[in-house]
Enzyme design. Structure first.
Site, PDB file in Angstrom:
ATOM      1  N   ARG A   1     -13.798   4.181  52.210  1.00 51.58           N
ATOM      2  CA  ARG A   1     -12.842   5.409  52.169  1.00 51.58           C
ATOM      3  C   ARG A   1     -12.972   5.886  51.369  1.00 51.58           C
ATOM      4  O   ARG A   1     -12.823   6.599  51.351  1.00 51.58           O
ATOM      5  CB  ARG A   1     -11.266   4.215  52.049  1.00 51.58           C
TER       6      ARG A   1
ATOM      7  N   HIS B   1     -16.239   7.328  51.421  1.00 55.01           N
ATOM      8  CA  HIS B   1     -15.930   8.779  52.188  1.00 55.01           C
ATOM      9  C   HIS B   1     -15.536   9.467  51.869  1.00 55.01           C
ATOM     10  O   HIS B   1     -15.881  10.988  51.329  1.00 55.01           O
ATOM     11  CB  HIS B   1     -15.375   7.911  53.888  1.00 55.01           C
TER      12      HIS B   1
ATOM     13  N   SER C   1     -18.305   9.600  60.369  1.00 57.66           N
ATOM     14  CA  SER C   1     -18.539   9.379  59.078  1.00 57.66           C
ATOM     15  C   SER C   1     -18.215   7.530  58.633  1.00 57.66           C
ATOM     16  O   SER C   1     -19.067   7.350  58.222  1.00 57.66           O
ATOM     17  CB  SER C   1     -17.445  10.206  58.276  1.00 57.66           C
TER      18      SER C   1
END
Length: 204
Positions: A34, A37, A11
């Site tokens: 992050r 994600h 990812s």
């Protein structure tokens, strides 16, 4: 793929390919990746705003250890407790505190705003706000009044009433912060930012 870390790494590789049009520092990119994600939303690379050397200031503060305030139980639950412990940090959320609820009724304001006041009164100076614009507004008022000196602020409240405005207010301040432009954000986003910082500071 069935391996959780393998899935995450894949990812992140996909996200990295889309980050080529940004100008974040290496450390800022880690935080934004992050956020993406966690949400599956590439827009965060366009709406995340870092101010006053936020990442380095936050990393220094976290490495010293201490208490982080968050405005929701969801953000509290989403922050990696193993990494928190390694950093000698803890998270407090006063949203369900009876005294906070009573004060909110007495003052005719939100529990989130009163929870921030409670945190400031206890000397907490690391703030993670992902849901309540009133919490962010009150924190900034307390800072202007000299009642709290935030080491850093994660200010990403979500919603259509006051959220965008509270983040504009934060960006007008002189405090180390990360915010998002517009209505997007949330407790999951706030937790993802803290986790990115923790992983940089002490690993998992």
């Amino acid at each position: 793929m069935k391996d959780p870390m393998g899935i995450e790494n894949k990812s992140m590789d996909i996200i990295e390919e889309v980050m080529c049009d940004t100008s974040f520092s290496k450390e800022e990119s880690i935080v934004v990746k992050r956020m993406i994600h966690t949400t599956g939303d590439f827009d965060y690379r366009k709406i995340a705003v870092f101010q006053k050397d936020f990442v380095n200031q936050a990393l220094r503060s976290i490495k010293r250890g201490g208490i982080l305030f968050t405005d929701t139980k969801m953000a509290h639950m989403g922050i990696n407790k193993k990494a928190l412990a390694k950093a000698c940090c803890e998270v407090k959320c006063f949203i369900d505190d009876e005294e906070v609820a009573e004060e909110a009724k007495r003052m005719n304001t939100t529990r989130s705003a009163c929870a921030v006041e409670r945190a400031a009164s206890e000397g907490i100076d690391m703030f993670v706000i992902g849901n309540a614009p009133t919490a962010l507004f009150r924190l900034l008022e307390l800072a202007q009044e000299g009642k709290v000196e935030p080491q850093f602020i994660v200010g990403v409240p979500v919603g259509f009433v006051g959220a965008a405005e509270s983040k504009e207010y934060l960006r007008a301040s002189d405090l180390p912060s990360i915010s998002t432009v517009g209505t997007k954000g949330g407790s999951n986003v706030a937790a993802s930012i803290v986790n990115a910082l923790l992983y940089m500071a002490v690993g998992r």
